[in-house]
Design an enzyme around this catalytic site. Sequence first.
Site, PDB file in Angstrom:
ATOM      1  N   ASN A   7      -5.491   5.292  -1.337  1.00  0.00           N
ATOM      2  CA  ASN A   7      -4.085   4.996  -1.065  1.00  0.00           C
ATOM      3  C   ASN A   7      -3.299   5.528  -2.262  1.00  0.00           C
ATOM      4  O   ASN A   7      -3.231   4.888  -3.310  1.00  0.00           O
ATOM      5  CB  ASN A   7      -3.901   3.483  -0.899  1.00  0.00           C
ATOM      6  CG  ASN A   7      -2.464   3.123  -0.554  1.00  0.00           C
ATOM      7  OD1 ASN A   7      -1.580   3.989  -0.520  1.00  0.00           O
ATOM      8  ND2 ASN A   7      -2.218   1.850  -0.311  1.00  0.00           N
ATOM      9  N   LYS A  14      -4.900   3.851  -5.479  1.00  0.00           N
ATOM     10  CA  LYS A  14      -5.881   2.783  -5.252  1.00  0.00           C
ATOM     11  C   LYS A  14      -7.041   3.359  -4.450  1.00  0.00           C
ATOM     12  O   LYS A  14      -6.813   4.212  -3.584  1.00  0.00           O
ATOM     13  CB  LYS A  14      -5.247   1.644  -4.442  1.00  0.00           C
ATOM     14  CG  LYS A  14      -4.228   0.850  -5.198  1.00  0.00           C
ATOM     15  CD  LYS A  14      -3.795  -0.358  -4.366  1.00  0.00           C
ATOM     16  CE  LYS A  14      -2.456  -0.851  -4.843  1.00  0.00           C
ATOM     17  NZ  LYS A  14      -1.536  -1.268  -3.842  1.00  0.00           N
ATOM     18  N   ARG A  90      -4.595   6.743   3.359  1.00  0.00           N
ATOM     19  CA  ARG A  90      -3.495   6.026   4.001  1.00  0.00           C
ATOM     20  C   ARG A  90      -2.262   6.930   3.967  1.00  0.00           C
ATOM     21  O   ARG A  90      -1.897   7.441   2.906  1.00  0.00           O
ATOM     22  CB  ARG A  90      -3.207   4.737   3.230  1.00  0.00           C
ATOM     23  CG  ARG A  90      -2.005   4.023   3.786  1.00  0.00           C
ATOM     24  CD  ARG A  90      -1.677   2.773   3.011  1.00  0.00           C
ATOM     25  NE  ARG A  90      -0.559   2.099   3.626  1.00  0.00           N
ATOM     26  CZ  ARG A  90       0.499   1.645   2.963  1.00  0.00           C
ATOM     27  NH1 ARG A  90       0.560   1.759   1.662  1.00  0.00           N
ATOM     28  NH2 ARG A  90       1.479   1.063   3.603  1.00  0.00           N
ATOM     29  N   HIS A 179       3.061  -0.499   8.733  1.00  0.00           N
ATOM     30  CA  HIS A 179       2.000  -1.527   8.680  1.00  0.00           C
ATOM     31  C   HIS A 179       1.091  -1.490   9.915  1.00  0.00           C
ATOM     32  O   HIS A 179       0.408  -2.466  10.209  1.00  0.00           O
ATOM     33  CB  HIS A 179       2.585  -2.957   8.594  1.00  0.00           C
ATOM     34  CG  HIS A 179       3.239  -3.272   7.297  1.00  0.00           C
ATOM     35  ND1 HIS A 179       4.288  -4.162   7.193  1.00  0.00           N
ATOM     36  CD2 HIS A 179       2.990  -2.865   6.035  1.00  0.00           C
ATOM     37  CE1 HIS A 179       4.665  -4.264   5.935  1.00  0.00           C
ATOM     38  NE2 HIS A 179       3.897  -3.478   5.201  1.00  0.00           N
ATOM     39  N   LEU A 208       3.211 -10.627   6.521  1.00  0.00           N
ATOM     40  CA  LEU A 208       4.236 -11.137   5.609  1.00  0.00           C
ATOM     41  C   LEU A 208       3.777 -10.950   4.164  1.00  0.00           C
ATOM     42  O   LEU A 208       2.948 -11.708   3.653  1.00  0.00           O
ATOM     43  CB  LEU A 208       4.510 -12.622   5.889  1.00  0.00           C
ATOM     44  CG  LEU A 208       4.776 -12.992   7.361  1.00  0.00           C
ATOM     45  CD1 LEU A 208       5.001 -14.487   7.506  1.00  0.00           C
ATOM     46  CD2 LEU A 208       5.966 -12.209   7.916  1.00  0.00           C
ATOM     47  N   ARG A 240      13.985  -5.626   0.051  1.00  0.00           N
ATOM     48  CA  ARG A 240      14.698  -4.941   1.147  1.00  0.00           C
ATOM     49  C   ARG A 240      15.439  -5.962   1.993  1.00  0.00           C
ATOM     50  O   ARG A 240      14.891  -7.027   2.288  1.00  0.00           O
ATOM     51  CB  ARG A 240      13.701  -4.200   2.042  1.00  0.00           C
ATOM     52  CG  ARG A 240      13.153  -2.949   1.448  1.00  0.00           C
ATOM     53  CD  ARG A 240      12.030  -2.390   2.286  1.00  0.00           C
ATOM     54  NE  ARG A 240      10.809  -2.324   1.503  1.00  0.00           N
ATOM     55  CZ  ARG A 240       9.591  -2.155   2.018  1.00  0.00           C
ATOM     56  NH1 ARG A 240       9.432  -2.014   3.309  1.00  0.00           N
ATOM     57  NH2 ARG A 240       8.546  -2.109   1.240  1.00  0.00           N
ATOM     58  N   PHE A 283       7.379 -14.529  -3.925  1.00  0.00           N
ATOM     59  CA  PHE A 283       7.479 -15.882  -3.374  1.00  0.00           C
ATOM     60  C   PHE A 283       7.051 -16.963  -4.356  1.00  0.00           C
ATOM     61  O   PHE A 283       7.590 -18.065  -4.362  1.00  0.00           O
ATOM     62  CB  PHE A 283       6.648 -15.985  -2.084  1.00  0.00           C
ATOM     63  CG  PHE A 283       7.513 -16.200  -0.883  1.00  0.00           C
ATOM     64  CD1 PHE A 283       7.996 -15.137  -0.152  1.00  0.00           C
ATOM     65  CD2 PHE A 283       7.873 -17.482  -0.486  1.00  0.00           C
ATOM     66  CE1 PHE A 283       8.821 -15.332   0.935  1.00  0.00           C
ATOM     67  CE2 PHE A 283       8.694 -17.693   0.608  1.00  0.00           C
ATOM     68  CZ  PHE A 283       9.173 -16.614   1.324  1.00  0.00           C
ATOM     69  N   GLU A 333      -1.012 -15.098   4.411  1.00  0.00           N
ATOM     70  CA  GLU A 333      -2.351 -15.663   4.178  1.00  0.00           C
ATOM     71  C   GLU A 333      -2.308 -16.867   3.245  1.00  0.00           C
ATOM     72  O   GLU A 333      -3.140 -17.766   3.359  1.00  0.00           O
ATOM     73  CB  GLU A 333      -3.270 -14.593   3.567  1.00  0.00           C
ATOM     74  CG  GLU A 333      -3.596 -13.464   4.525  1.00  0.00           C
ATOM     75  CD  GLU A 333      -4.291 -12.298   3.852  1.00  0.00           C
ATOM     76  OE1 GLU A 333      -5.005 -12.495   2.850  1.00  0.00           O
ATOM     77  OE2 GLU A 333      -4.111 -11.161   4.331  1.00  0.00           O
ATOM     78  N   ASN A 334      -1.368 -16.847   2.297  1.00  0.00           N
ATOM     79  CA  ASN A 334      -1.383 -17.883   1.252  1.00  0.00           C
ATOM     80  C   ASN A 334      -0.290 -18.934   1.353  1.00  0.00           C
ATOM     81  O   ASN A 334      -0.484 -20.064   0.909  1.00  0.00           O
ATOM     82  CB  ASN A 334      -1.269 -17.222  -0.132  1.00  0.00           C
ATOM     83  CG  ASN A 334      -2.433 -16.303  -0.402  1.00  0.00           C
ATOM     84  OD1 ASN A 334      -3.563 -16.756  -0.522  1.00  0.00           O
ATOM     85  ND2 ASN A 334      -2.164 -15.013  -0.474  1.00  0.00           N
ATOM     86  N   GLU A 383      -6.843  -3.543   5.050  1.00  0.00           N
ATOM     87  CA  GLU A 383      -6.413  -2.201   5.454  1.00  0.00           C
ATOM     88  C   GLU A 383      -7.424  -1.140   5.045  1.00  0.00           C
ATOM     89  O   GLU A 383      -7.615  -0.150   5.747  1.00  0.00           O
ATOM     90  CB  GLU A 383      -5.030  -1.900   4.879  1.00  0.00           C
ATOM     91  CG  GLU A 383      -3.958  -2.697   5.613  1.00  0.00           C
ATOM     92  CD  GLU A 383      -2.599  -2.680   4.948  1.00  0.00           C
ATOM     93  OE1 GLU A 383      -1.780  -1.854   5.335  1.00  0.00           O
ATOM     94  OE2 GLU A 383      -2.366  -3.511   4.047  1.00  0.00           O
TER      95      GLU A 383
HETATM   96  P1  AMP Z   1       1.410  -8.492  -0.542  1.00  0.00           P
HETATM   97  O1  AMP Z   1       2.517  -7.490  -0.505  1.00  0.00           O
HETATM   98  O2  AMP Z   1       0.659  -8.611   0.741  1.00  0.00           O
HETATM   99  O3  AMP Z   1       0.504  -8.322  -1.731  1.00  0.00           O
HETATM  100  O4  AMP Z   1       2.111  -9.928  -0.740  1.00  0.00           O
HETATM  101  C1  AMP Z   1       2.875 -10.227  -1.881  1.00  0.00           C
HETATM  102  C2  AMP Z   1       3.614 -11.536  -1.633  1.00  0.00           C
HETATM  103  O5  AMP Z   1       2.671 -12.566  -1.356  1.00  0.00           O
HETATM  104  C3  AMP Z   1       4.428 -11.998  -2.845  1.00  0.00           C
HETATM  105  O6  AMP Z   1       5.700 -12.470  -2.421  1.00  0.00           O
HETATM  106  C4  AMP Z   1       3.600 -13.141  -3.371  1.00  0.00           C
HETATM  107  O7  AMP Z   1       4.383 -14.092  -4.028  1.00  0.00           O
HETATM  108  C5  AMP Z   1       3.016 -13.719  -2.102  1.00  0.00           C
HETATM  109  N1  AMP Z   1       1.874 -14.554  -2.440  1.00  0.00           N
HETATM  110  C6  AMP Z   1       0.702 -14.178  -2.990  1.00  0.00           C
HETATM  111  N2  AMP Z   1      -0.062 -15.270  -3.246  1.00  0.00           N
HETATM  112  C7  AMP Z   1       0.660 -16.349  -2.864  1.00  0.00           C
HETATM  113  C8  AMP Z   1       0.446 -17.756  -2.859  1.00  0.00           C
HETATM  114  N3  AMP Z   1      -0.690 -18.252  -3.351  1.00  0.00           N
HETATM  115  N4  AMP Z   1       1.421 -18.561  -2.363  1.00  0.00           N
HETATM  116  C9  AMP Z   1       2.573 -18.043  -1.892  1.00  0.00           C
HETATM  117  N5  AMP Z   1       2.838 -16.726  -1.858  1.00  0.00           N
HETATM  118  C10 AMP Z   1       1.910 -15.890  -2.334  1.00  0.00           C
END
Ligand code: AMP
Length: 397
Positions: A7, A14, A90, A179, A208, A240, A283, A333-334, A383
Site C-alpha cells: 500500500n 506499508k 492497493r 473502501h 468507520l 473531511r 475519536f 471495531e473499537n 484489507e
Molecule cells: P482507522 O482509520 O481504521 O485506523 O481508524 C482510526 C480511528 O479509530 C480513530 O478515530 C481512532 O480514534 C479510532 N479508534 C481506534 N481505537 C479506538 C478505540 N479503542 N476506541 C475508540 N476509537 C478508536
Amino acid sequence: MIILVVNSGSSSLKFQLLNMNDESIMAKGVLEKIGLPDSIFTLKYQNESHTEVSAIANHEAAVEIMLNALLSHEAIGLKSLEDINAVGHRVVQGGDSFDRAVIINDEIKQQISDYAVMAPLHNPAHLAGIEACAKSMPNTPQIAVFDTAFQQTMEPSAYVYGLPYELAQKHKIRRYGAHGTSHKYVSHEAAGFLGKPIEELKIITCHLGNGSSIAAVEHGKAIDISMGFTPHEGLLMGTRCGDIDATAVLYLMQRENLTAAEMDTMLNKQSGLLGISGVSSDFRDLDNAIAEGNERAKLAKDIFIRRVKKYIGSYAALMNGVDAIVFTAGIGENGWDVREAICSDLDFLGVKIDVEKNKCRGKLVDFSTDDAKVRCIVVPTNEELAIATEAAELIKK
Ligand code: AMP
C-alpha cells in the site's frame, strides 16, 4: 503461494508478506517519511520488531530496503524473491474502468495515471510503488486491486449526480465510492459468520475509521455507497466534512476569498471531527475532551453518530429491509459506545442489541439479542488479506 501486499502512499509504504496456504502473515511493516532525512522503517515478524531511522530517498529505495529486509531475516522464511508469486497493490481510484483486480501492464499504468485527477494524493503514489516493485521483481506479476471495483455494480440511479448530464459525463463526474475492498471483505465474512450465502442477504457495512463510508450490499452486490466522486462525500470523517450543500462551499470561497486549492484543503484536512471539535480528528482524543466537558467535542461525536444512523435508515429503505449491519475499521471495531448509540432506537427496523455483548473491541462478535431480526456484527477488516486473496485468485486463473 506467497503474496506481497503493498500500500504505497505519498510518503509511506506499508507492506505485508502473506503465505496464502494458511493465510498467515510472514512479515509486515511500514516505511514512513519517505523523502525526508529521518525516514523510519519498521519490520515485524513473529515476535520480532525492528525499527530503523535513516534517510530513504524515494519509493524505489524504500522497496529495495523492504525486499532486502524480507530476505535477510531467515525466520521470515523467504529464501528468494522468486518465491513471491505476486505483488498485490492497493489502488484507491480505478474510475469506471475496473470492476475487478487486474495484472498491471503499461496500459493499466496509464489508466491509473489518468485517474490521478480524482485521487491526486493516492494514485501517483501507488504508481511509484508499482514501478519500484516491478523494477526489483521484473518477472513477478504486479496486480492492482482497486478500492472502487466492488461498487462498480451500482446502477446509474446510484452513481449519477444531478448535474448537466453531458458535462458530468465529459468530466467523468459520478459516484465511484471507496473502501470497496473492505466493504467486500467484511460483507463476505459476515455472511460466512451467519452461515448464509451472501446472495440471500441484505447487508449494510459501516467502515468507520479516520476515513468512513457505508455501503448497501444487496445479495452480494454493492448497490450504493456513501463516498462519491472522491472519498470526501458522505459521513463526517476525521478531517473531511462529508455531505454538505455545495453552494455553502461557493459562498465560503467568495466570502473568505479562498482559492479552489485552499477550499480543498479546508474540506479535506481541516473539517470533520477536527473542524467541529477544534480538538482532534481522532475519536480517542474526542472522548478525552468530552470527559473533560468539551461541548464541541461532544457535538462532533453526536453529528458523526447521527449521520451513520441516517445512512443506515436510507440504505435499509433502498433494500426494503436489512438482515445484518456490520461495523468495521478503527471506530467501528473499537468504539462500542459509538456502536451502541448508532444502534439505539432502531427497533422499528428490527435492530435490538445486547449492550453487554457489544462492550468489546476489535473482535468478531454478533452483539444483537437472540430474538433480533437484524444481526449487528463487528467484523474486523483485513484489507491486506483481501488484496492478497484477490491477487492469488487472479494468478491461479
Ligand atoms: P482507522 O482509520 O481504521 O485506523 O481508524 C482510526 C480511528 O479509530 C480513530 O478515530 C481512532 O480514534 C479510532 N479508534 C481506534 N481505537 C479506538 C478505540 N479503542 N476506541 C475508540 N476509537 C478508536
